[in-house]
Write a protein that holds these residues in place. Structure first.
Motif, short mmCIF file in Angstrom:
data_model
loop_
_atom_site.label_atom_id
_atom_site.label_comp_id
_atom_site.label_asym_id
_atom_site.label_seq_id
_atom_site.Cartn_x
_atom_site.Cartn_y
_atom_site.Cartn_z
N GLU A 110 0.61 -1.39 0.12
CA GLU A 110 0.20 0.16 0.12
C GLU A 110 0.72 1.40 0.00
O GLU A 110 0.87 2.57 -0.06
N LYS A 111 2.01 0.92 -0.42
CA LYS A 111 3.36 2.25 -0.50
C LYS A 111 2.90 2.56 -1.73
O LYS A 111 3.54 1.43 -2.52
N GLU A 112 3.39 3.99 -1.92
CA GLU A 112 3.98 3.68 -3.16
C GLU A 112 5.44 5.72 -3.78
O GLU A 112 5.46 5.38 -2.97
N MET A 113 6.53 3.95 -4.45
CA MET A 113 7.81 4.24 -4.70
C MET A 113 7.93 5.80 -5.49
O MET A 113 7.42 4.84 -6.94
N TYR A 114 8.76 6.32 -5.97
CA TYR A 114 8.72 7.18 -7.20
C TYR A 114 10.21 7.18 -7.52
O TYR A 114 10.97 7.38 -6.93
N LEU A 115 9.99 7.28 -8.55
CA LEU A 115 11.48 7.64 -9.38
C LEU A 115 11.29 8.02 -11.16
O LEU A 115 10.51 7.86 -11.44
N LEU A 116 12.00 9.32 -10.71
CA LEU A 116 11.99 9.86 -12.28
C LEU A 116 12.38 9.62 -13.26
O LEU A 116 14.15 9.21 -13.26
N VAL A 117 12.41 8.81 -14.67
CA VAL A 117 12.92 8.18 -14.92
C VAL A 117 13.88 9.01 -16.13
O VAL A 117 14.98 8.70 -16.19
N SER A 118 13.65 10.69 -16.34
CA SER A 118 13.96 11.42 -16.93
C SER A 118 15.46 12.21 -16.12
O SER A 118 16.58 11.38 -16.24
N LYS A 119 15.49 11.87 -15.27
CA LYS A 119 16.33 12.51 -14.44
C LYS A 119 17.67 11.09 -14.30
O LYS A 119 18.66 11.43 -14.58
N GLU A 120 16.78 9.69 -14.52
CA GLU A 120 18.07 8.56 -13.54
C GLU A 120 19.07 8.32 -15.60
O GLU A 120 19.78 8.39 -15.06
N ILE A 121 17.85 8.87 -16.81
CA ILE A 121 18.04 8.72 -17.45
C ILE A 121 19.31 10.17 -18.13
O ILE A 121 20.83 9.46 -18.54
N GLU A 122 19.38 10.93 -17.62
CA GLU A 122 19.60 12.17 -17.54
C GLU A 122 21.85 11.90 -16.52
O GLU A 122 22.81 12.19 -17.13
N TYR A 123 20.65 11.23 -15.96
CA TYR A 123 22.10 10.84 -14.97
C TYR A 123 23.39 9.65 -15.27
O TYR A 123 24.59 10.14 -15.55
N ARG A 124 22.30 8.97 -15.66
CA ARG A 124 23.31 7.82 -16.81
C ARG A 124 24.00 8.34 -18.32
O ARG A 124 25.92 8.19 -17.42
N LYS A 125 23.49 9.69 -18.60
CA LYS A 125 24.04 10.27 -19.59
C LYS A 125 25.15 10.48 -19.38
O LYS A 125 26.46 11.19 -20.22
N ASN A 126 24.86 11.00 -17.94
CA ASN A 126 26.60 12.38 -18.07
C ASN A 126 27.29 11.08 -17.22
O ASN A 126 28.13 11.44 -16.03
N GLY A 127 27.57 10.05 -16.77
CA GLY A 127 28.36 9.07 -16.40
C GLY A 127 28.25 8.98 -15.34
O GLY A 127 29.09 8.41 -14.60
N GLY A 128 26.81 9.31 -14.78
CA GLY A 128 26.89 8.64 -13.66
C GLY A 128 27.66 10.50 -12.30
O GLY A 128 27.47 10.22 -11.15
N PHE A 129 27.69 11.34 -13.18
CA PHE A 129 28.61 12.19 -12.53
C PHE A 129 27.58 13.86 -12.49
O PHE A 129 27.29 14.07 -13.97
N GLU A 130 26.61 14.22 -11.07
CA GLU A 130 25.73 15.02 -10.97
C GLU A 130 25.84 15.53 -9.95
O GLU A 130 25.47 14.80 -8.55
N ILE A 131 25.97 16.60 -9.20
CA ILE A 131 26.36 17.16 -8.01
C ILE A 131 24.34 17.19 -7.49
O ILE A 131 24.68 16.23 -6.12
N ASN A 132 23.58 17.42 -7.92
CA ASN A 132 22.68 17.66 -7.19
C ASN A 132 21.95 16.93 -8.16
O ASN A 132 20.84 16.50 -9.05
N ARG A 133 21.55 15.09 -7.82
CA ARG A 133 20.70 13.95 -8.41
C ARG A 133 19.25 14.13 -8.47
O ARG A 133 18.53 14.08 -8.69
N TYR A 134 19.47 14.52 -6.68
CA TYR A 134 17.89 14.61 -6.26
C TYR A 134 17.95 15.78 -5.61
O TYR A 134 18.74 16.36 -4.71
#
Length: 134
Positions: A110-134
């Motif tokens: 009954e709990k919902e957890m969320y992931l913003l897919v566009s942010k995850e794709i952007e994070y991976r394209k940058n090689g996993g480097f982003e200071i403010n990921r979330y």
């Protein structure tokens, strides 16, 4: 001298066979990844996950590999004011995404957890480097 030439020829043959083998395996993996079902913006997903694994940088749900566009076991799902990594969420749960939406939801107990897919794709394209990921 003849022994050195024979050894050199053997090395060249083994090297060429190794290069051909690596090329064939790489193209086979790329083709398999392209043909896997995609978790993207255009398509919806509604899967009851009973088994999850992250073999060879792939996302396997119920024994089937998905082309998840950078979603991995380290992807952080939002829950209230905290984050949970995908690999730490115990099965079974429901993985859901609506069409033309970039939010991936996990519904568990009954709990919902969320992931913003566009942010995850952007994070991976940058090689996993982003200071403010979330």
């Amino acid at each position: 001298m003849k022994k050195n030439k024979t050894i050199l020829i053997i090395y060249v043959i083994v090297f060429c066979v190794g290069i051909c083998f690596a090329y064939i395996m790489l193209t086979r993996e790329i083709k398999k990844h392209k043909n896997a079902p995609v978790i993207d913006f255009a398509n919806g997903v509604d899967i009851e996950v009973k088994d999850i694994s992250f073999e060879r940088n792939g996302l396997f749900l119920n024994g089937k590999e998905y082309n998840a566009n950078g979603i991995s076991g380290y992807s952080k799902f939002h829950y209230k004011d905290s984050y949970l990594e995908l690999e730490s969420i115990n099965v079974p749960f429901i993985l859901r995404k609506q069409k033309q939406n970039d939010t991936l939801k996990i519904i568990k107990d009954e709990k919902e957890m969320y992931l913003l897919v566009s942010k995850e794709i952007e994070y991976r394209k940058n090689g996993g480097f982003e200071i403010n990921r979330y």
